[in-house]
Design a protein around this motif. Structure first.
Motif, mmCIF file in Angstrom:
data_model
loop_
_atom_site.group_PDB
_atom_site.id
_atom_site.type_symbol
_atom_site.label_atom_id
_atom_site.label_comp_id
_atom_site.label_asym_id
_atom_site.label_seq_id
_atom_site.Cartn_x
_atom_site.Cartn_y
_atom_site.Cartn_z
ATOM 1 N N VAL A 23 0.909 -1.278 -0.092
ATOM 2 C CA VAL A 23 -0.100 -0.085 -0.084
ATOM 3 C C VAL A 23 0.949 1.242 0.030
ATOM 4 C CG1 VAL A 23 -1.822 -0.971 1.250
ATOM 5 C CG2 VAL A 23 -0.202 0.054 2.614
ATOM 6 N N LYS A 25 0.580 5.373 1.211
ATOM 7 C CA LYS A 25 -0.124 6.184 1.996
ATOM 8 C C LYS A 25 -0.182 7.608 1.246
ATOM 9 C CE LYS A 25 0.313 4.401 6.424
ATOM 10 N NZ LYS A 25 1.197 4.004 7.650
ATOM 11 N N GLN A 33 4.135 -2.446 3.398
ATOM 12 C CA GLN A 33 3.087 -3.448 3.825
ATOM 13 C C GLN A 33 2.055 -2.433 4.620
ATOM 14 O OE1 GLN A 33 6.083 -5.070 2.683
ATOM 15 N NE2 GLN A 33 4.093 -6.279 3.007
ATOM 16 N N PRO A 34 0.909 -3.309 4.720
ATOM 17 C CA PRO A 34 -0.177 -2.599 5.553
ATOM 18 C C PRO A 34 0.235 -2.609 6.650
ATOM 19 C CG PRO A 34 -1.148 -4.263 4.010
ATOM 20 C CD PRO A 34 0.348 -4.318 3.905
ATOM 21 N N GLU A 51 -5.484 -1.896 12.255
ATOM 22 C CA GLU A 51 -5.167 -1.191 11.021
ATOM 23 C C GLU A 51 -5.315 -1.704 9.508
ATOM 24 O OE1 GLU A 51 -2.907 1.258 10.892
ATOM 25 O OE2 GLU A 51 -2.393 2.016 12.579
ATOM 26 N N ILE A 52 -5.662 -3.070 9.643
ATOM 27 C CA ILE A 52 -6.132 -3.865 8.528
ATOM 28 C C ILE A 52 -7.485 -3.320 8.183
ATOM 29 C CG2 ILE A 52 -6.572 -6.202 7.498
ATOM 30 C CD1 ILE A 52 -3.562 -5.544 7.535
ATOM 31 N N GLU A 55 -7.304 0.795 7.064
ATOM 32 C CA GLU A 55 -6.572 0.796 5.802
ATOM 33 C C GLU A 55 -7.068 -0.225 4.448
ATOM 34 O OE1 GLU A 55 -2.357 0.043 6.349
ATOM 35 O OE2 GLU A 55 -2.010 1.548 7.534
ATOM 36 N N LEU A 56 -7.751 -1.187 4.892
ATOM 37 C CA LEU A 56 -8.088 -1.934 3.684
ATOM 38 C C LEU A 56 -9.476 -2.204 3.811
ATOM 39 C CD1 LEU A 56 -4.889 -4.146 3.690
ATOM 40 C CD2 LEU A 56 -5.374 -2.357 1.991
ATOM 41 N N PRO A 98 -8.473 0.297 -0.723
ATOM 42 C CA PRO A 98 -8.066 1.264 -0.198
ATOM 43 C C PRO A 98 -8.840 2.400 1.039
ATOM 44 C CG PRO A 98 -7.191 1.436 -2.172
ATOM 45 C CD PRO A 98 -8.190 0.300 -2.134
ATOM 46 N N ILE A 102 -4.940 5.445 2.991
ATOM 47 C CA ILE A 102 -4.360 4.657 1.856
ATOM 48 C C ILE A 102 -4.700 5.361 0.587
ATOM 49 C CG2 ILE A 102 -4.074 2.540 0.762
ATOM 50 C CD1 ILE A 102 -2.626 2.944 3.504
ATOM 51 N N MET A 105 -2.914 0.638 -3.726
ATOM 52 C CA MET A 105 -2.596 -0.545 -3.232
ATOM 53 C C MET A 105 -2.056 -1.364 -4.576
ATOM 54 S SD MET A 105 -6.051 -2.582 -2.364
ATOM 55 C CE MET A 105 -6.141 -3.881 -3.184
#
Length: 139
Positions: A23, A25, A33-34, A51-52, A55-56, A98, A102, A105
């Motif tokens: 990813v 930012k 990495q994420p 975070e996952i 971010e995703l 994203p 983010i 990706m």
């Protein structure tokens, strides 16, 4: 010059073809990495799950988590700092897209990540480790 170490958790996420998710930012150039910094009181897995999700927009699969170790590198986005990453290989469930900070990706072959600008941690530690593990049949 300021210096210090930023403690983070980072995820190695693969697709069925063995490619690794990276990813970027918003406002930065390096793919990585994420993951991110732990909030106060969080353990690694709790921080990684948060975070996952942030971010995703997906969730980590709890019984998929494998700790790969701790790695140290120059920070990609914070000059004068290093990052110390606790790296985990994980599976995720749900649609990956994203979110939050983010901006982009990409899925890359860890042995041949094209000519993307990569964070030092990703370039020097994560992708070599991912390609070694794949070569060893650990996928």
């Amino acid at each position: 010059m300021m210096s210090g170490t930023i403690e983070i958790v980072a995820a190695l996420i693969r697709d069925p073809a063995g490619r690794v998710l990276l990813v970027r930012k918003r406002g930065t150039t390096a793919f990585m990495q994420p993951g991110g910094k732990r909030d106060s009181g969080e353990d690694d897995v709790t921080a990684l799950a948060r975070e996952i999700d942030e971010e995703l927009g997906c969730r980590l699969v709890p019984d998929s988590i494998q700790r790969l170790g701790e790695f140290d590198a120059v920070s990609a986005n914070e000059p004068g700092f290093r990052v110390r990453a606790s790296l985990y290989e994980i599976d995720v469930t749900g649609h990956i897209a994203p979110q939050a900070e983010i901006e982009a990706m990409v899925w890359v072959d860890p042995a041949a990540p094209a000519d993307l600008p990569l964070a030092p941690l990703t370039r020097d530690h994560v992708l070599p480790l991912a390609s070694q593990r794949r070569a060893a049949g650990a996928v």
